[in-house]
Design an enzyme around this catalytic site. Structure first.
Site, PDB file in Angstrom:
ATOM      1  CG  ASP A  26      -1.679   1.322   1.339  1.00 26.66           C
ATOM      2  OD1 ASP A  26      -2.701   1.372   0.708  1.00 26.66           O
ATOM      3  OD2 ASP A  26      -1.507   2.200   2.202  1.00 26.66           O
ATOM      4  CE1 TYR A  35       0.435   7.984   2.722  1.00 23.13           C
ATOM      5  CE2 TYR A  35       0.782   5.782   2.067  1.00 23.13           C
ATOM      6  CZ  TYR A  35      -0.021   6.616   2.428  1.00 23.13           C
ATOM      7  OH  TYR A  35      -0.991   6.257   3.012  1.00 23.13           O
ATOM      8  CE  LYS A  80      -3.858   4.826   0.343  1.00 25.08           C
ATOM      9  NZ  LYS A  80      -2.325   4.719   0.837  1.00 25.08           N
ATOM     10  CG  HIS A  86      -4.642   9.662   0.242  1.00 21.38           C
ATOM     11  ND1 HIS A  86      -3.141   9.667   0.053  1.00 21.38           N
ATOM     12  CD2 HIS A  86      -4.852   9.165   1.527  1.00 21.38           C
ATOM     13  CE1 HIS A  86      -2.624   9.303   1.028  1.00 21.38           C
ATOM     14  NE2 HIS A  86      -3.624   8.901   2.005  1.00 21.38           N
TER      15      HIS A  86
HETATM   16  N1  LIG Z   1      -5.567   5.968   3.545  1.00 24.52           N
HETATM   17  C1  LIG Z   1      -5.125   6.849   4.421  1.00 24.52           C
HETATM   18  O1  LIG Z   1      -5.363   7.964   4.462  1.00 24.52           O
HETATM   19  C2  LIG Z   1      -3.939   6.322   5.325  1.00 24.52           C
HETATM   20  C3  LIG Z   1      -3.612   6.904   6.425  1.00 24.52           C
HETATM   21  C4  LIG Z   1      -2.801   6.554   7.551  1.00 24.52           C
HETATM   22  C5  LIG Z   1      -2.090   5.329   6.967  1.00 24.52           C
HETATM   23  N2  LIG Z   1      -2.352   4.814   5.583  1.00 24.52           N
HETATM   24  C6  LIG Z   1      -1.602   3.295   5.440  1.00 24.52           C
HETATM   25  O2  LIG Z   1      -1.644   2.501   6.437  1.00 24.52           O
HETATM   26  C7  LIG Z   1      -0.436   2.074   6.694  1.00 24.52           C
HETATM   27  C8  LIG Z   1      -0.201   1.578   8.196  1.00 24.52           C
HETATM   28  O3  LIG Z   1      -0.781   2.865   9.291  1.00 24.52           O
HETATM   29  P1  LIG Z   1       0.363   3.651   9.951  1.00 24.52           P
HETATM   30  O4  LIG Z   1       1.575   3.535   9.144  1.00 24.52           O
HETATM   31  O5  LIG Z   1      -0.251   4.820  10.287  1.00 24.52           O
HETATM   32  O6  LIG Z   1       0.507   3.008  11.501  1.00 24.52           O
HETATM   33  P2  LIG Z   1       0.531   1.343  11.962  1.00 24.52           P
HETATM   34  O7  LIG Z   1       0.849   0.505  10.963  1.00 24.52           O
HETATM   35  O8  LIG Z   1      -0.606   1.133  12.632  1.00 24.52           O
HETATM   36  O9  LIG Z   1       2.034   1.443  12.911  1.00 24.52           O
HETATM   37  C9  LIG Z   1       3.191   1.645  12.532  1.00 24.52           C
HETATM   38  C10 LIG Z   1       3.863   1.645  13.733  1.00 24.52           C
HETATM   39  O10 LIG Z   1       4.192   0.605  14.378  1.00 24.52           O
HETATM   40  C11 LIG Z   1       5.398   0.074  14.324  1.00 24.52           C
HETATM   41  N3  LIG Z   1       5.267  -1.604  14.400  1.00 24.52           N
HETATM   42  C12 LIG Z   1       5.198  -2.131  13.283  1.00 24.52           C
HETATM   43  N4  LIG Z   1       4.839  -3.351  13.567  1.00 24.52           N
HETATM   44  C13 LIG Z   1       5.463  -3.520  14.977  1.00 24.52           C
HETATM   45  C14 LIG Z   1       5.737  -4.782  15.566  1.00 24.52           C
HETATM   46  N5  LIG Z   1       5.331  -6.067  15.097  1.00 24.52           N
HETATM   47  N6  LIG Z   1       6.093  -4.456  16.998  1.00 24.52           N
HETATM   48  C15 LIG Z   1       6.370  -3.356  17.342  1.00 24.52           C
HETATM   49  N7  LIG Z   1       6.097  -2.272  16.750  1.00 24.52           N
HETATM   50  C16 LIG Z   1       5.621  -2.238  15.299  1.00 24.52           C
HETATM   51  C17 LIG Z   1       6.416   0.824  13.516  1.00 24.52           C
HETATM   52  O11 LIG Z   1       7.433   1.010  13.645  1.00 24.52           O
HETATM   53  P3  LIG Z   1       8.924   0.647  12.814  1.00 24.52           P
HETATM   54  O12 LIG Z   1       8.559   1.097  11.263  1.00 24.52           O
HETATM   55  O13 LIG Z   1       9.923   1.435  13.302  1.00 24.52           O
HETATM   56  O14 LIG Z   1       8.859  -0.787  12.847  1.00 24.52           O
HETATM   57  C18 LIG Z   1       5.473   2.012  13.220  1.00 24.52           C
HETATM   58  O15 LIG Z   1       5.833   3.003  14.314  1.00 24.52           O
HETATM   59  C19 LIG Z   1       0.401   3.335   6.437  1.00 24.52           C
HETATM   60  O16 LIG Z   1       1.598   3.255   6.468  1.00 24.52           O
HETATM   61  C20 LIG Z   1      -0.030   3.698   5.123  1.00 24.52           C
HETATM   62  O17 LIG Z   1       0.264   2.828   4.117  1.00 24.52           O
HETATM   63  C21 LIG Z   1      -3.134   5.003   5.050  1.00 24.52           C
END
Ligand SMILES: NC(=O)c1ccc[n+]([C@@H]2O[C@H](COP(=O)([O-])OP(=O)(O)OC[C@H]3O[C@@H](n4cnc5c(N)ncnc54)[C@H](OP(=O)(O)O)[C@@H]3O)[C@@H](O)[C@H]2O)c1
Ligand SMILES: *[C@@H]1O[C@H](CO)[C@@H](O)[C@H](O)[C@H]1NC(C)=O
Ligand SMILES: *[C@@H]1O[C@H](CO)[C@@H](O)[C@H](O)[C@H]1NC(C)=O
Ligand SMILES: *[C@@H]1O[C@H](CO)[C@@H](O)[C@H](O)[C@H]1NC(C)=O
Length: 336
Positions: free
Chosen positions: A72, A77, A105, A138
């Site tokens: 994704d 980004y 997106k 998006h």
């Molecule tokens: N459509 C939208 O508007 C939208 C908005 C937000 C996000 N997104 C998408 O959704 C994805 C995920 O959301 P997000 O990046 O906000 O948050 P998330 O995936 O819920 O959390 C990411 C965080 O968790 C840590 N992490 C991941 N796996 C872990 C594990 N097994 N143990 C401990 N820590 C862990 C990562 O650290 P490290 O990287 O340091 O490991 C990072 O700090 C985004 O990357 C993006 O692709 C889309």
């Protein structure tokens, strides 16, 4: 002989893990893998984190090695080039393009109907691809680069998305951060139904009524920020529990020899939602996909359901005064 046996066995394990990611069926007939790697770097304490040279490229390579089929990303980004380099290299090494599923997106600055296809072409150039598997609007909110609002109706933006699909530049199209009424408006205009809705889904924000709306419509849901406020370094002080050291979560994780993040992802999978965990660490990337070899009991799901406090991690208050702001206008009004 022994070496050969070990090799064959390792190959078997590889195939087993590659085959362990199930798919869901989209309403356009295509298959979508049930978990995706997230590639948004997120916000640090100093605001938006800028992309370093190759950290996302490495993460995507590790993910494909670990069995992820679905990546994704988004124009916003600013790392589509890194995703592109990793995917190109994997394809050169023998991965088939059709075995990967790439989602990107359309950003808010290209909402005019005739701006959509050129924006997708810019993303494709960065991704070094001829097509993406899924292209999403998006946000329903338009905003020019000079930060003044673009009041283009997202229904017109959607017409541009349909053109992108007709050209074969996106195999499937969908929306992100739209509410039910906004999706209904696309349908009332007699337009194609979005195949996917991508919204925030985690233990604090489970959105049961939005999920049942999507089930009724046959729209597949991708859940972003799947860890919510699990990790203390990311959680705002007012964010409700649980944190990763929550005793109830630890007990469930220990029972299955899994980690708490794996339990959180498994719960989202069992809601029928595609989680999008992001990590830049190899061991976490590998850990986060190992969620298809166990299932939770009804009692455990009830424990996890009770963490739903209608708390949104990404409310984007800065767009509150835009006519197409999609969410409840105050955190406490979230009743979904
Ligand atoms: N459509 C939208 O508007 C939208 C908005 C937000 C996000 N997104 C998408 O959704 C994805 C995920 O959301 P997000 O990046 O906000 O948050 P998330 O995936 O819920 O959390 C990411 C965080 O968790 C840590 N992490 C991941 N796996 C872990 C594990 N097994 N143990 C401990 N820590 C862990 C990562 O650290 P490290 O990287 O340091 O490991 C990072 O700090 C985004 O990357 C993006 O692709 C889309
Ligand atoms: C990220 O930080 C920027 C700059 O501080 C801010 O404008 C933006 O709203 C934040 N985004 C999220 C999703 O928290
Ligand atoms: C911002 O950009 C848009 C689109 O290019 C333009 O129409 C608008 O006049 C600009 N607004 C300001 C305040 O510069
Ligand atoms: C528990 O999980 C770890 C990590 O996946 C694995 O190495 C270990 O063999 C597992 N233990 C049992 C008893 O299954």
């Amino acid at each position: 002989m022994i070496i050969n046996f070990v090799l064959v066995f390792q190959l078997f394990l590889l195939c087993a893990s590659a085959e362990s990611v199930p798919t869901l069926k989209l309403l356009d007939g295509r298959d979508i893998p049930a978990i995706a790697l997230g590639t948004w770097l997120g916000n640090g304490t100093q605001g938006r984190i800028e992309a370093a040279s190759n950290e996302v490229e490495l993460a995507v390579s590790w993910a494909i090695d670990a069995g992820y089929k679905h990546i994704d990303t988004a124009f916003a980004y600013k790392i589509e080039d890194q995703v592109g380099r990793a995917v190109t290299k994997k394809i050169q090494e023998g991965t088939k393009r059709e075995d990967l599923f790439i989602t990107t997106k359309l950003w808010n600055d290209a909402h005019a109907q005739d701006a959509v296809v050129p924006a997708l072409r810019r993303s494709l150039e960065k991704l070094n691809l001829d097509y993406v598997d899924l292209y999403l609007i998006h946000w329903p909110v338009g905003q020019f680069n000079n930060l003044s609002y673009d009041f283009t109706d997202y229904v017109d933006t959607w017409r541009g998305m349909m053109q992108a699909k007709a050209l074969g530049l996106a195999k499937s199209i969908g929306v992100s951060n739209f509410n039910e009424q906004q999706i209904d408006r696309l349908l009332e205009n007699g337009l194609e139904k979005p195949a996917v809705l991508q919204v925030e889904i985690n233990l604090n924000l489970q959105q049961p009524s939005l999920l049942s709306y999507c089930r009724r419509q046959g729209i597949v849901v991708m859940g972003y920020t799947p860890f919510g406020s699990l990790f203390p370094q990311k959680a705002l002080p007012e964010a409700p529990p649980p944190r990763v050291d929550d005793p109830a979560l630890i007990a469930i994780a220990q029972k299955y020899n899994k980690t708490v993040p794996q339990v959180a992802l498994r719960y989202i999978v069992e809601l029928g939602v595609i989680p999008i965990p992001k990590s830049l660490h190899k061991d976490r990337i590998e850990q986060n996909i190992q969620v298809f070899d166990f299932s939770l009991t009804q009692e455990e799901r009830d424990v996890l359901k009770a963490f739903d406090k209608h708390y949104r991690t990404i409310p984007q208050w800065k767009w509150l005064d835009h006519p197409y702001y999609p969410f409840e206008k105050r955190q406490k009004d979230l009743v979904n």
